[in-house]
Design a protein around this motif. Structure first.
Motif, PDB file in Angstrom:
ATOM      1  N   ASP A   1       1.111  -1.260   0.097  1.00 44.07           N
ATOM      2  CA  ASP A   1       0.144   0.241  -0.102  1.00 44.07           C
ATOM      3  C   ASP A   1       1.085   1.583   0.697  1.00 44.07           C
ATOM      4  OD1 ASP A   1      -1.763  -1.544   0.367  1.00 44.07           O
ATOM      5  OD2 ASP A   1      -1.989  -1.734   2.673  1.00 44.07           O
ATOM      6  N   ARG A   2       2.313   0.814   0.903  1.00 41.85           N
ATOM      7  CA  ARG A   2       2.940   2.122   1.169  1.00 41.85           C
ATOM      8  C   ARG A   2       3.534   2.637  -0.499  1.00 41.85           C
ATOM      9  NH1 ARG A   2       3.820   0.001   6.103  1.00 41.85           N
ATOM     10  NH2 ARG A   2       6.212  -0.477   5.334  1.00 41.85           N
ATOM     11  N   GLU A   3       4.213   1.526  -1.047  1.00 42.99           N
ATOM     12  CA  GLU A   3       4.552   1.884  -2.038  1.00 42.99           C
ATOM     13  C   GLU A   3       3.771   2.415  -3.536  1.00 42.99           C
ATOM     14  OE1 GLU A   3       8.514   0.724  -1.390  1.00 42.99           O
ATOM     15  OE2 GLU A   3       7.922   1.227  -3.607  1.00 42.99           O
ATOM     16  N   GLN A   4       2.475   1.544  -3.246  1.00 43.96           N
ATOM     17  CA  GLN A   4       1.375   2.166  -4.724  1.00 43.96           C
ATOM     18  C   GLN A   4       0.598   3.479  -3.972  1.00 43.96           C
ATOM     19  OE1 GLN A   4      -2.086  -0.057  -4.887  1.00 43.96           O
ATOM     20  NE2 GLN A   4      -3.128   1.271  -6.319  1.00 43.96           N
ATOM     21  N   LEU A   5       0.996   3.899  -3.096  1.00 44.86           N
ATOM     22  CA  LEU A   5       0.478   5.395  -2.438  1.00 44.86           C
ATOM     23  C   LEU A   5       1.370   6.530  -3.021  1.00 44.86           C
ATOM     24  CD1 LEU A   5      -1.504   5.203   0.868  1.00 44.86           C
ATOM     25  CD2 LEU A   5      -2.015   6.218  -1.637  1.00 44.86           C
ATOM     26  N   LEU A   6       3.028   5.917  -2.357  1.00 42.05           N
ATOM     27  CA  LEU A   6       4.389   7.047  -2.545  1.00 42.05           C
ATOM     28  C   LEU A   6       4.306   6.793  -4.363  1.00 42.05           C
ATOM     29  CD1 LEU A   6       6.395   5.762  -0.490  1.00 42.05           C
ATOM     30  CD2 LEU A   6       5.511   8.004  -0.161  1.00 42.05           C
ATOM     31  N   ALA A   7       3.802   6.421  -5.143  1.00 43.25           N
ATOM     32  CA  ALA A   7       4.037   6.685  -6.495  1.00 43.25           C
ATOM     33  C   ALA A   7       2.656   7.209  -6.890  1.00 43.25           C
ATOM     34  CB  ALA A   7       3.265   4.907  -7.215  1.00 43.25           C
ATOM     35  N   MET A   8       2.090   7.944  -6.065  1.00 40.33           N
ATOM     36  CA  MET A   8       0.896   8.718  -6.071  1.00 40.33           C
ATOM     37  C   MET A   8       0.888  10.135  -5.908  1.00 40.33           C
ATOM     38  SD  MET A   8      -1.848   6.406  -5.426  1.00 40.33           S
ATOM     39  CE  MET A   8      -3.688   7.426  -5.447  1.00 40.33           C
ATOM     40  N   VAL A   9       2.317  10.986  -4.615  1.00 40.22           N
ATOM     41  CA  VAL A   9       2.479  11.569  -4.249  1.00 40.22           C
ATOM     42  C   VAL A   9       3.680  12.157  -4.212  1.00 40.22           C
ATOM     43  CG1 VAL A   9       0.979  10.708  -2.536  1.00 40.22           C
ATOM     44  CG2 VAL A   9       3.557  11.163  -2.056  1.00 40.22           C
ATOM     45  N   ASP A  10       3.796  14.035  -4.688  1.00 39.95           N
ATOM     46  CA  ASP A  10       5.088  14.175  -4.979  1.00 39.95           C
ATOM     47  C   ASP A  10       6.034  14.624  -4.167  1.00 39.95           C
ATOM     48  OD1 ASP A  10       4.817  14.728  -8.561  1.00 39.95           O
ATOM     49  OD2 ASP A  10       2.836  15.500  -7.341  1.00 39.95           O
ATOM     50  N   GLY A  11       5.312  14.649  -2.565  1.00 36.96           N
ATOM     51  CA  GLY A  11       5.980  14.572  -1.738  1.00 36.96           C
ATOM     52  C   GLY A  11       5.189  14.590  -0.072  1.00 36.96           C
ATOM     53  N   VAL A  12       6.193  13.840   1.002  1.00 40.17           N
ATOM     54  CA  VAL A  12       5.124  13.446   2.173  1.00 40.17           C
ATOM     55  C   VAL A  12       5.497  14.350   3.391  1.00 40.17           C
ATOM     56  CG1 VAL A  12       5.287  12.056   3.821  1.00 40.17           C
ATOM     57  CG2 VAL A  12       5.470  10.615   0.911  1.00 40.17           C
ATOM     58  N   PHE A  13       4.770  14.590   3.893  1.00 37.77           N
ATOM     59  CA  PHE A  13       4.497  15.777   5.040  1.00 37.77           C
ATOM     60  C   PHE A  13       4.016  14.583   6.432  1.00 37.77           C
ATOM     61  CE2 PHE A  13       4.475  19.611   6.688  1.00 37.77           C
ATOM     62  CZ  PHE A  13       3.428  19.547   7.866  1.00 37.77           C
ATOM     63  N   LEU A  14       5.040  15.240   7.716  1.00 38.47           N
ATOM     64  CA  LEU A  14       4.178  14.769   9.211  1.00 38.47           C
ATOM     65  C   LEU A  14       3.923  15.282  10.018  1.00 38.47           C
ATOM     66  CD1 LEU A  14       8.028  12.547   8.994  1.00 38.47           C
ATOM     67  CD2 LEU A  14       6.205  10.682   7.977  1.00 38.47           C
ATOM     68  N   PRO A  15       3.183  16.301  10.065  1.00 40.42           N
ATOM     69  CA  PRO A  15       2.565  16.512  11.300  1.00 40.42           C
ATOM     70  C   PRO A  15       2.747  16.299  12.567  1.00 40.42           C
ATOM     71  CG  PRO A  15       0.511  15.235  10.201  1.00 40.42           C
ATOM     72  CD  PRO A  15       1.830  14.767   9.710  1.00 40.42           C
ATOM     73  N   GLY A  16       2.354  17.406  13.572  1.00 41.86           N
ATOM     74  CA  GLY A  16       2.649  17.336  14.922  1.00 41.86           C
ATOM     75  C   GLY A  16       1.970  16.554  15.349  1.00 41.86           C
ATOM     76  N   SER A  17       1.398  16.428  16.225  1.00 43.59           N
ATOM     77  CA  SER A  17       0.966  15.335  17.403  1.00 43.59           C
ATOM     78  C   SER A  17       0.663  15.433  18.726  1.00 43.59           C
ATOM     79  CB  SER A  17       0.539  13.961  16.384  1.00 43.59           C
ATOM     80  OG  SER A  17      -0.902  13.363  17.408  1.00 43.59           O
ATOM     81  N   PRO A  18      -0.323  15.314  19.517  1.00 45.13           N
ATOM     82  CA  PRO A  18       0.114  15.224  21.108  1.00 45.13           C
ATOM     83  C   PRO A  18       0.681  13.475  21.712  1.00 45.13           C
ATOM     84  CG  PRO A  18      -1.849  15.958  20.374  1.00 45.13           C
ATOM     85  CD  PRO A  18      -1.596  15.530  19.154  1.00 45.13           C
ATOM     86  N   SER A  19       0.544  13.039  20.590  1.00 43.90           N
ATOM     87  CA  SER A  19       1.157  11.571  20.625  1.00 43.90           C
ATOM     88  C   SER A  19       2.281  11.566  20.826  1.00 43.90           C
ATOM     89  CB  SER A  19       0.437  10.802  19.594  1.00 43.90           C
ATOM     90  OG  SER A  19       0.624  10.700  18.512  1.00 43.90           O
ATOM     91  N   ASN A  20       3.078  10.466  20.905  1.00 39.54           N
ATOM     92  CA  ASN A  20       4.833  10.375  21.192  1.00 39.54           C
ATOM     93  C   ASN A  20       4.588   9.428  20.367  1.00 39.54           C
ATOM     94  OD1 ASN A  20       4.862  13.107  23.057  1.00 39.54           O
ATOM     95  ND2 ASN A  20       4.220  11.763  24.884  1.00 39.54           N
ATOM     96  N   VAL A  21       6.026   8.877  20.053  1.00 33.61           N
ATOM     97  CA  VAL A  21       6.516   7.839  19.522  1.00 33.61           C
ATOM     98  C   VAL A  21       7.048   6.689  20.323  1.00 33.61           C
ATOM     99  CG1 VAL A  21       8.553   6.918  18.029  1.00 33.61           C
ATOM    100  CG2 VAL A  21       7.274   9.079  17.624  1.00 33.61           C
ATOM    101  N   ALA A  22       6.465   6.112  19.784  1.00 32.28           N
ATOM    102  CA  ALA A  22       6.119   4.248  21.387  1.00 32.28           C
ATOM    103  C   ALA A  22       8.420   3.795  21.529  1.00 32.28           C
ATOM    104  CB  ALA A  22       6.062   3.644  20.657  1.00 32.28           C
ATOM    105  N   PRO A  23       8.200   4.165  22.783  1.00 32.11           N
ATOM    106  CA  PRO A  23       9.366   3.820  23.198  1.00 32.11           C
ATOM    107  C   PRO A  23      10.798   2.889  22.383  1.00 32.11           C
ATOM    108  CG  PRO A  23       8.404   4.463  25.325  1.00 32.11           C
ATOM    109  CD  PRO A  23       7.314   4.177  23.754  1.00 32.11           C
ATOM    110  N   ARG A  24       9.634   1.664  22.405  1.00 37.63           N
ATOM    111  CA  ARG A  24      10.910   0.444  21.828  1.00 37.63           C
ATOM    112  C   ARG A  24      11.057   0.733  20.268  1.00 37.63           C
ATOM    113  NH1 ARG A  24       5.105  -0.434  19.819  1.00 37.63           N
ATOM    114  NH2 ARG A  24       5.163  -1.091  17.665  1.00 37.63           N
ATOM    115  N   HIS A  25      10.877   1.887  19.757  1.00 39.53           N
ATOM    116  CA  HIS A  25      11.075   1.814  18.378  1.00 39.53           C
ATOM    117  C   HIS A  25      12.450   2.956  17.886  1.00 39.53           C
ATOM    118  CE1 HIS A  25       7.191   1.179  16.100  1.00 39.53           C
ATOM    119  NE2 HIS A  25       6.916   2.073  16.998  1.00 39.53           N
ATOM    120  N   TYR A  26      12.608   3.120  19.484  1.00 37.48           N
ATOM    121  CA  TYR A  26      14.572   4.260  20.000  1.00 37.48           C
ATOM    122  C   TYR A  26      15.102   3.758  21.122  1.00 37.48           C
ATOM    123  CZ  TYR A  26      11.381   6.980  22.323  1.00 37.48           C
ATOM    124  OH  TYR A  26      10.825   7.855  23.587  1.00 37.48           O
ATOM    125  N   GLY A  27      14.846   1.654  21.317  1.00 43.40           N
ATOM    126  CA  GLY A  27      15.574   1.174  22.313  1.00 43.40           C
ATOM    127  C   GLY A  27      15.031   1.685  23.348  1.00 43.40           C
TER     128      GLY A  27
END
Ligand SMILES: N[C@@H](CCC(=O)NCCCC(=O)O)C(=O)O
Length: 249
Positions: A53-79
């Motif tokens: 799905d991500r590959e198919q969607l990335l073929a449709m866009v010219d850029g990607v934007f990562l907005p802010g959010s009150p939530s936090n990245v799960a700690p396991r992703h950075y050890g």
């Protein structure tokens, strides 16, 4: 500015939230308006996408934007192993791999606040979960007041770093003021990332990958008064221009 019908399509990563009894995908309007103000066409990307799905969607866009959010990245992703009550696992599972895919494909990508933190984690960096509890650091959390003019008011200084892209954009100005709405922050910068700006307490507030068409993350919120503040104008205009250049092939 892009002409109608040929605007650069900007994939915007959604957050998963609960509204009353409903699980919804959501993006703060300020980000979408800033993308539109600079001629981009926002296209929301929902959680729950697998690799294909991500590959198919990335073929449709010219850029990607990562907005802010009150939530936090799960700690396991950075050890890390601490308890994190405010997670959004759906967002993590979408944003972290899509960042790496954008890197590999040379797709322009711009991250703000949580998005900035995700870019660091996706490339191997770590986060401080509560910057305000660290000795020698400012309290970077957002003001309690609900009025936007107070919440997004300038909160601390910012120093552009020698050798970065931002210093090329602003050869005659190294000091700026920025707003601050975050409790987490960069603990270690991911390999390859170039630090672009730091806060007075030394906290990293922006980085880039100069060899990429546009790979920039900032900890503050340039979507606020996006068409007025010099740093905001520099960031959004260059991001959308990079996406337009990709669209033009
Ligand atoms: N949760 C992280 C990132 C904070 C963040 O992105 N705040 C934005 C809130 C307003 C909005 O939704 O745009 C942290 O606290 O460090």
């Amino acid at each position: 500015m892009s002409e109608s019908g040929n605007k650069p399509v900007i994939g915007v990563i959604s957050c998963e939230k609960t509204v009353k009894i409903y699980q919804v995908q959501s993006v703060n309007h300020f980000y979408l308006q800033a993308i539109r103000d600079y001629g981009g066409l926002p296209l929301l990307i929902p959680a729950g996408c697998d690799e294909a799905d991500r590959e198919q969607l990335l073929a449709m866009v010219d850029g990607v934007f990562l907005p802010g959010s009150p939530s936090n990245v799960a700690p396991r992703h950075y050890g890390a192993t601490h308890e994190e009550p405010a997670t959004d696992e759906g967002r993590d599972d979408l944003s972290l791999p899509i960042i790496r895919q954008c890197l590999g494909k040379g797709i322009p990508i711009f991250g703000i606040c949580r998005g900035f933190q995700e870019m660091n984690v996706a490339l191997g960096g770590q986060l401080h979960p509560k910057v305000h509890e660290l000795s020698g650091y400012l309290d970077h959390r957002e003001p309690e007041e609900s009025e936007y003019e107070i919440k997004y008011a300038f909160a601390h200084g910012l120093t552009l770093q020698e050798g970065g892209l931002f210093r090329q954009w602003f050869p005659d100005q190294t000091e700026f003021q920025v707003n601050s709405l975050h409790g987490q922050g960069v603990k270690s910068v991911a390999p390859r990332l170039v630090v672009e700006a730091v806060a007075p307490d030394g906290l990293v507030e922006a980085f880039s990958l100069p060899e990429h068409p546009f790979f920039v993350g900032v900890q503050w919120h340039p979507e606020w008064k996006a068409t007025e503040l010099p740093l905001s104008k520099a960031l959004f205009s260059r991001f959308i221009a990079s996406a337009q250049a990709k669209r033009a092939g």
